[in-house]
Motif scaffolding. Structure first.
Motif, mmCIF file in Angstrom:
data_model
loop_
_atom_site.group_PDB
_atom_site.id
_atom_site.type_symbol
_atom_site.label_atom_id
_atom_site.label_comp_id
_atom_site.label_asym_id
_atom_site.label_seq_id
_atom_site.Cartn_x
_atom_site.Cartn_y
_atom_site.Cartn_z
ATOM 1 N N SER A 177 33.576 9.357 102.017
ATOM 2 C CA SER A 177 33.319 10.634 101.757
ATOM 3 C C SER A 177 33.408 10.822 100.201
ATOM 4 O O SER A 177 32.436 11.742 99.906
ATOM 5 N N GLY A 178 34.164 10.106 99.667
ATOM 6 C CA GLY A 178 34.219 10.258 98.322
ATOM 7 C C GLY A 178 32.921 10.013 97.619
ATOM 8 O O GLY A 178 32.306 10.481 96.895
ATOM 9 N N THR A 179 32.305 8.612 98.178
ATOM 10 C CA THR A 179 30.986 8.150 97.594
ATOM 11 C C THR A 179 30.053 9.045 97.747
ATOM 12 O O THR A 179 29.112 9.425 96.968
ATOM 13 N N THR A 180 30.192 9.551 99.048
ATOM 14 C CA THR A 180 28.893 10.714 99.430
ATOM 15 C C THR A 180 28.830 11.833 98.641
ATOM 16 O O THR A 180 27.990 12.306 98.107
ATOM 17 N N GLU A 181 30.150 12.399 98.530
ATOM 18 C CA GLU A 181 30.140 13.481 97.542
ATOM 19 C C GLU A 181 29.777 13.333 96.102
ATOM 20 O O GLU A 181 28.982 14.120 95.633
ATOM 21 N N PHE A 182 30.070 12.062 95.591
ATOM 22 C CA PHE A 182 29.836 11.836 94.261
ATOM 23 C C PHE A 182 28.079 11.493 94.038
ATOM 24 O O PHE A 182 27.490 12.007 93.302
ATOM 25 N N TYR A 183 27.653 11.012 95.256
ATOM 26 C CA TYR A 183 26.327 10.872 95.112
ATOM 27 C C TYR A 183 25.533 12.153 95.222
ATOM 28 O O TYR A 183 24.327 12.269 94.471
ATOM 29 N N ALA A 184 25.871 13.125 96.106
ATOM 30 C CA ALA A 184 25.312 14.362 96.163
ATOM 31 C C ALA A 184 25.116 15.049 94.973
ATOM 32 O O ALA A 184 24.188 15.743 94.628
#
Length: 821
Positions: free
Chosen positions: A691-698
């Motif tokens: 979830s952290g990686t996804t948030e950062f990517y967004a």
């Protein structure tokens, strides 16, 4: 194709010249096996012994395989207890079988299991007189009432008479040679002779296709081993016929529309003329070919390494790309996905055993590679134990031994997960692999059909090739095996754009689509496209998938519908198991917290359309999804779903009990007859991301979607050392977008690093015969450093290069040119 070579289609009678070749025996040198292998009586004796070892496992001197053998004995015990000569079909449960061909094969296989338990070393039923009496009675019943020279194809079906039944009977007859009633054996073998004597033909009428030809060659070979006991010349002729038939399947198929069955040079496999079937008919063809090569090795009739070169090529180009941690992807298994007893993992294990056999007779390099594949795939498959006994997918103990011998050395090399990208233009499939996931894409076109539902199997496969994305992750290797197909909402398959019209079972099976389906790739990334049209054009869309390293950018444009059904693009539909509770976050807020039921769907709106802000979604244990602003409304659902295997395959072997699984589903809601912004979409898949990686990517996306229209779809990604540029040009007009100008329909992919710029281009329509012009406004520092004859450099300056691509006979494959950068 080089001069002097013949296509598979020509050889099996696709042309008058091919028919003449067969009739005269004038097959090309690389196809024709020796016509009369000089096998001696002693060699035949040794080959019979080897064959029996191959089907039984041979002597088992340790307890290592006792659990496996106990499984066979347990199955035989159950069959023995329910066996009754008072029943015309010998087993009461077979009274419900309506298909005479399946009935005959079922009886023959059950007798084979009894014989195996009676014969095998360390079996609790070894030498059991009751079991032996039942084997004798079973064979006698088969010979008297079912399988004899009076049996007809109209009654029992050609496959049962020519392939399935002989496979089981010959194994039993050779296994118990000298212990059976010879009169019964003679009756059965007379039928085998009638139906299998010519492996080049099936149904007594026309040339056999590839997988059927290999099965028939196998039966012909084994029959020859037996009759050589009394007629050496006849035995040699059978072996020669089997070898010659098998050799013709080592030739690549010729690309054609709705034809050209078999293996292709691009790695594809086509079965039944229209379908991607590498993991079905292709697997059977490869497995039995490997067994024949292995059986004959070391004898006067062996295949030389040169003669089976293409068989080893099939392993690398057709199978390795489609394997992920021990299972063979469902995207190429056709209607077999609807069989409860044939999972993707079972298919993978069959491939593993075939490679284990070939590793014994291959060159040093191939043997090393095959052993590395076997070792890794056995170790990596955590959801199915290859050493266990499975009655529905029985593998001979002999091949299990070979696998174990390969796996045992702790220092042996392992194949591992690969950073790779593969495209298969002849069958409309693509595979994108990383260490933490693998993704497969299924499409159809005017060349290949959407799905097969032969024999009332795969009855709800409506959208399985409509751009369906199959996602494989190491955290849930059993995803598709775990009752996915009977329980999934068949209207909402990931990657597809559909309208919600009700469908009937088998509806639309065998439908072909539009020509422009394909892609281009360089190294381990690529782009694919599908000019999608359903229901005679009532729903159309231009769909593209930009597979950039660890992300997949999915884009669609020109979505037009004429019906009043709602149109959806499915982002995900994940099986989370019987009691899964995988949390879902939307922009870091828990959503889809309520478990619904399939009977009363109540989806949540996760973001309103047309979205004014970027959104991201994360499914725990699956990965992340970035949905940029401007998309249609995002909706989601967490629900319990139910279904039976019999719902999707009307087979006597299909379980009738209801299976229950939970799903998390995400989709974009285009509404009814979408227009404007609702007629397009774009989202990014981040498989395996936290979830952290996804948030950062967004918040920090590293791609740009530069155009998403019916004219072109173009995207770029800039990394620390590599830049990727990709474009789909949909029209036969000159079009400029970002660094590209192209004058015709094409797929283009450019990969640029610190030293080299590689340009890949293809004709996805596979129809164009005149050159395609492509200009790239990118810097190069020198002339081309390759010599692909399909590409001509028209001009080059420091900041621009123009190439001309001749697509004639490229069959949709990517052709490449490289420049220093």
């Amino acid at each position: 194709m080089m001069a002097g070579q013949f296509s598979r289609r020509e050889i099996v009678g696709g042309s008058a010249s091919g028919a003449a070749l067969l009739a005269s025996g004038a097959l090309p040198q690389q196809v024709l096996a020796q016509t009369a292998p000089a096998l001696t009586a002693g060699e035949f004796t040794a080959l019979r012994a080897r064959y029996v070892t191959m089907v039984t496992g041979g002597t088992n001197g340790t307890v290592l395989y006792d659990d496996f053998i106990a499984g066979i004995a347990a199955e035989a015990t159950s069959l023995s207890a329910s066996f009754s000569t008072a029943n015309a079909r010998l087993w009461q449960d077979l009274d419900a079988e309506r298909d005479n061909g399946l009935l005959l094969m079922s009886i023959a296989r059950r007798v084979q299991v009894l014989a195996l338990a009676y014969f095998m070393d360390r079996s609790s039923k070894k030498g059991d007189p009751t079991i032996k009496a039942q084997v004798d009675a079973g064979l006698q019943r088969i010979a008297q009432n079912f399988y004899n020279t009076s049996a007809t194809r109209s009654t029992y079906g050609w496959y049962s008479l020519e392939i399935g039944t002989p496979l089981a009977l010959l194994e039993t007859i050779l296994m118990l040679d000298g212990q059976l009633n010879q009169s019964v054996v003679n009756t059965l073998l007379a039928a085998v002779q009638l139906y299998t004597s010519d492996p080049l033909r099936e149904q007594g009428l026309w040339p056999s296709n590839d997988s059927n030809r290999v099965w028939k060659a196998y039966n012909c070979l084994v029959h020859g081993l037996y009759i050589a006991k009394t007629d050496l010349v006849a035995g040699r002729e059978k072996v020669a016929a089997a070898k010659n038939a098998l050799a013709t399947t080592f030739v690549y198929a010729t690309p054609s529309i709705g034809g050209g069955e078999g293996f292709y040079a691009d790695g594809s496999y086509i079965g039944h003329g229209d379908y991607a079937y590498t993991g079905g008919y292709g697997l059977s063809q490869f497995q039995f070919s490997a067994q024949i090569v292995y059986l004959l090795s070391g004898s006067s009739a062996q295949f030389t390494l040169e003669e089976w070169t293409n068989l080893r090529n099939f392993a690398y180009a057709s199978f390795e790309p489609l394997m992920y941690r021990g299972h063979l992807m469902d995207t190429v298994r056709g209607r077999e996905v609807a069989r409860s007893f044939q999972s993707d993992h079972a298919a993978g294990h069959r491939l593993v055993t075939a490679l284990a056999a070939l590793a014994q007779v291959a060159s040093a390099t191939d043997a090393f590679n095959f052993r590395s594949m076997v070792r890794y795939w056995v170790k990596a498959d955590k959801s199915r134990d290859i050493y266990a006994y499975y009655s529905d997918n029985r593998v001979s103990l002999h091949y299990i031994r070979l696998v174990k011998a390969i796996e045992d050395p702790l220092t042996g090399a392992e194949w591992g997960d690969r950073f790779a990208h593969y495209q298969f233009p002849a069958m409309g499939r693509a595979v994108h692999k990383r260490t933490n996931f693998a993704l497969a894409l299924a499409t159809y076109s005017n060349r290949r059909a959407n799905y097969e539902a032969l024999g009332n199997e795969n009855r709800k496969g409506w959208y399985t090739a409509s751009g369906m994305v199959y996602l494989y992750t190491p955290t849930n290797l059993a995803h598709y095996k775990d009752d996915f197909w009977p329980t999934v909402d068949a209207y909402r398959l990931p990657g597809t754009t559909i309208d919600k019209r009700p469908r009937t079972p088998n509806e639309g099976t065998g439908t072909r689509g539009l020509p422009m389906v394909g892609g281009a790739y360089s190294s381990a990334s690529g782009v694919m496209c599908m000019d999608f049209s359903a229901d005679a054009g009532q729903l159309v869309a231009k769909k593209a998938w930009f597979m950039f390293g660890d992300l997949i950018l999915c884009a669609g444009a020109g979505i037009t519908a004429t019906s009043t059904n709602r149109v959806e693009t499915i982002i995900e539909n994940r099986n989370i198991g019987a009691d899964g509770t995988n949390p879902v976050l939307v922009n870091n807020t828990p959503r889809l917290t309520t478990l619904g039921d399939m009977t009363s769907q109540n989806p949540e709106q996760l973001a309103a359309g047309i979205t004014a802000t970027d959104n991201w979604v994360h499914i725990d244990g699956v990965g992340g999804y970035f949905i940029p602003r401007g998309n249609p409304a995002i909706r989601g659902l967490r629900e319990t779903r139910r279904g039976t295997w019999y719902d999707i395959a009307l087979l006597g072997r299909s379980p009738l009990d209801t299976r229950t699984r939970r799903y998390v589903t995400l989709w974009l809601d285009h509404g009814v007859m979408p227009t404007g912004a609702n007629s397009q979409y774009a989202y990014v898949m981040l498989p395996g991301a936290t979830s952290g990686t996804t948030e950062f990517y967004a918040a920090n996306p590293n791609f740009q979607l530069l155009e998403n229209s019916t004219q072109a779809q173009c995207a770029v990604q800039f990394g620390s050392t590599t830049a990727l540029y990709a474009a789909i040009f949909w029209q036969n007009v000159s079009k400029s977008v970002d660094v590209f100008t192209c004058n015709a329909q094409a797929a283009v992919f450019v990969r640029r690093n610190a030293n080299v710029m590689e340009v890949a281009i293809s004709d996805p329509t596979q129809l164009r015969t005149t050159p395609i012009s492509l200009t790239l406004r990118l810097t190069t520092s020198g002339d081309r450093i390759d010599n692909d004859p399909a590409i001509t450099v028209v001009s080059r300056s420091a900041g621009s290069v123009t190439i001309s691509f001749n697509p004639t006979n490229t069959n949709g494959e990517s052709r490449r040119v490289r420049f220093p950068y």
